[in-house]
Structures are given as C-alpha cells and as structure tokens.
Design a protein around this motif. Structure first.
Motif, PDB file in Angstrom:
ATOM      1  N   PHE A 187      -0.007   9.956  38.839  1.00 11.60           N
ATOM      2  CA  PHE A 187       0.946  10.736  38.194  1.00 11.60           C
ATOM      3  C   PHE A 187       1.651  10.151  37.181  1.00 11.60           C
ATOM      4  N   VAL A 236       7.858  15.249  47.548  1.00 12.44           N
ATOM      5  CA  VAL A 236       6.617  14.722  46.893  1.00 12.44           C
ATOM      6  C   VAL A 236       5.654  14.432  47.729  1.00 12.44           C
ATOM      7  N   ALA A 292       1.668   8.996  43.354  1.00 11.94           N
ATOM      8  CA  ALA A 292       2.723   8.529  42.466  1.00 11.94           C
ATOM      9  C   ALA A 292       2.089   7.634  41.242  1.00 11.94           C
ATOM     10  N   SER A 342      -0.154  19.662  41.123  1.00 12.39           N
ATOM     11  CA  SER A 342       0.925  18.949  41.453  1.00 12.39           C
ATOM     12  C   SER A 342       2.004  19.641  40.493  1.00 12.39           C
ATOM     13  N   MET A 343       1.875  19.414  39.206  1.00 14.85           N
ATOM     14  CA  MET A 343       2.985  19.732  38.380  1.00 14.85           C
ATOM     15  C   MET A 343       3.708  21.281  38.444  1.00 14.85           C
ATOM     16  N   LEU A 358      -3.682  16.520  39.703  1.00 15.52           N
ATOM     17  CA  LEU A 358      -2.181  16.259  39.021  1.00 15.52           C
ATOM     18  C   LEU A 358      -1.885  17.702  38.465  1.00 15.52           C
ATOM     19  N   LEU A 388       5.772  20.929  41.716  1.00 14.14           N
ATOM     20  CA  LEU A 388       6.899  20.128  41.261  1.00 14.14           C
ATOM     21  C   LEU A 388       7.963  21.108  40.614  1.00 14.14           C
ATOM     22  N   THR A 427       7.540   9.353  36.972  1.00 15.53           N
ATOM     23  CA  THR A 427       7.362   9.495  38.148  1.00 15.53           C
ATOM     24  C   THR A 427       7.526  11.143  38.493  1.00 15.53           C
ATOM     25  N   PRO A 428       6.699  11.559  39.689  1.00 12.02           N
ATOM     26  CA  PRO A 428       6.863  13.053  40.030  1.00 12.02           C
ATOM     27  C   PRO A 428       8.335  13.543  40.139  1.00 12.02           C
ATOM     28  N   ARG A 488      10.092  16.422  37.832  1.00 10.49           N
ATOM     29  CA  ARG A 488      10.642  17.470  38.467  1.00 10.49           C
ATOM     30  C   ARG A 488      12.083  17.939  38.006  1.00 10.49           C
TER      31      ARG A 488
END
Length: 295
Positions: free
Chosen positions: A280, A261, A277, A250-251, A247, A254, A287-288, A292
């Motif tokens: 996250f 996504v 999702a 992923s940040m 995660l 993003l 949500t992603p 973002r």
C-alpha cells in the motif's frame, strides 16, 4: 473532480448511468492517476463520449491506441473494453457523457437506425471515432459539448429534449469521422471475451488465494500462454495487476468502513497485513491509516 480508484471496476461496470427515464449522465472534470493508470480496464453497455479538457492521455479502445490531447473527443461504442494510461507523466483532466443505446435508437429500422447508428452500436468493425483539437470540426463540436453540459446541469423546462438534440449533432460529427481498421474476425471476438472473462474472474475471486495456474485455467490457457496474453492485453503481469486490484478494493474499504486494517488486508486477499502495508505504501506513498485519515 478526482476519480476514486474504486469508481472504475476492472470489469463490466455495475453503476447505473442516468435513470430509466433519462439514461444519460455527464461526468465533469475528472482527474485521477495511479501508477500511470488513469482509467482501469472496464466496459459498460452504454456508449460514451470522452473529451479531454486539459493535458494528454493514451486511451485504448478495442485494442486501438489513441493519443488524446486537449480538446480531443472520442466516441466509445457500447460493450467495448477501454482503458486510459498516463502519457509521459503528464496530468490529464477529462469529462465524459455516458448514454444508453436505447436513448438514441429509433423504434423502426429507418435509414438513420439501420445504416448510421447500427454499425456503430453493433461494432462489427474495429473502428475509432476521434476528433482531434486540430480538426476543422473541433470548434463546432466543443461548442455542442459545452451547450449539452450546461443544459444537463440546468433546471430548465424541456432540457432533456435539448440535450438529446445536441447529442445527435455531436454523434453526426463523430460518426462521419469513423476510421475502420478491420472487420472483426472470430479471433478478435474470442480475445475480447477472453479479456472480459479474466477480469470477471479476478473480480469474483480476488479475496481468495489466486495462483497463476488458477488464472490461466479460468480461460483454458497454459501458464505461459496466459502470461503472454495478459501482458499483451493489460500491459502488466498478472500478479502485479492482481495486487493493484486488491489495493484498489482496500482503498474503498478504508474510505467507507471502520474495519481494522488487518481485517481489510485479509478481506481483499492479502495473506499478510505486513505485506499489505508495504504494498500500500509503495503504491500510494502513505500507510493505510494515513490514507483513511485523508479521505
């Protein structure tokens, strides 16, 4: 300043601190917390002086837990794993000075180098170097930290020389406060390297499916031995830690890319965009896509 999760790798940092000509960097007013974690497990070849400016944290250096409240100053030796946890849900703001050992080393093995600096730089003892807010020397050290920081951000002639002078004075106060807990045993060195190897393995393979057997095999332990060692070392189960690490990655994607996504979910090792999702949102409260749009 808020620390973005991606700034703190769960392994040896890749970031350069300072420059070749002036290998020192000041990080001021940092504040970040994710699920009770302020600083991820990491290490770097530089030494670090961390000082709390507000709130409280639990800082763990080389396995030694330090409850660091406002005005606490901690010296962290080079190459030592360290991590910081939130303490009783309290916020914490801190600054740090990161510097390469070469910056303070002498060319010759004089008394300062051989007897005063080398024991710290080589850290053959499990030691802690802490000045608490209640210590008599705290006011003097806080003044030195403020002067060093002020000159670091100034553009005055010979500021580097002045900063180095302040750094030596701060080190003097911290080194004489050394509390030796134990001489490092062979087992201590083995466990330290094992922790680093696990973190490095996760960093190199988090994009791929990772089983407990694969993680345990990376350090030649059984599943049961590995789970016990991991929980004791990182206060988390291996799977929870791996998911949090993914995660965290992923940040970064993003924030810094325009990848869809679903592509980001796959890139960081989730085999389902739906599970990504859900995970996250559970970790961040959004949500992603919302994340973002905020960054």
């Amino acid at each position: 300043m808020k620390i973005h999760p991606a700034v703190n790798d769960n392994l040896k940092e890749r970031a350069a601190h300072g420059s070749h000509k002036f290998p020192l960097q000041v990080y001021q007013d940092m504040e970040y917390c994710e699920n009770g974690l302020i600083l991820y497990n990491h290490w770097h070849e530089e030494a670090e002086i961390l000082f709390v400016t507000d709130g409280i944290m639990e800082l763990v250096v080389d396995g030694i837990s330090i409850l660091a409240g406002k005005d606490t100053v901690v010296l962290i030796p080079p190459n030592q794993l360290h991590v910081a946890y939130q303490y009783r849900s309290q916020k914490c703001r801190f600054s740090s000075i990161v510097f390469h050992p070469d910056f303070i080393s002498s060319k010759n093995q004089d008394t300062i180098q051989a007897e005063q600096l080398n024991p710290f730089l080589e850290n053959s003892f499990i030691s802690s170097y802490v000045i608490y807010g209640t210590d008599l020397k705290c006011e003097a050290v806080q003044h030195l930290l403020k002067e060093l920081t002020k000159n670091y951000f100034a553009c005055t002639p010979y500021r580097e020389l002045l900063i180095k002078g302040y750094l030596y004075q701060i080190l003097f106060h911290l080194l004489i406060k050394e509390e030796k807990h134990n001489v490092k045993s062979t087992s201590d060195y083995i466990n330290e390297e094992r922790k680093k190897k696990i973190l490095r393995y996760i960093d190199e393979n988090y994009q791929n499916p990772l089983s407990l057997d694969a993680l345990a095999g990376s350090v030649s332990l059984s599943r049961e031995q590995f789970c016990r060692f991991f929980k004791k070392s990182f206060r988390s189960t291996p799977i929870s830690y791996l998911n949090r690490y993914r995660l965290n990655r992923s940040m970064t994607l993003l924030r810094e890319t325009s990848l869809p996504v679903i592509d980001i979910a796959i890139a960081v090792g989730f085999d389902s965009s739906n599970y990504f999702a859900i995970s996250f949102r559970k970790a961040t409260g959004m949500t992603p896509s919302q994340f973002r749009n905020m960054t």
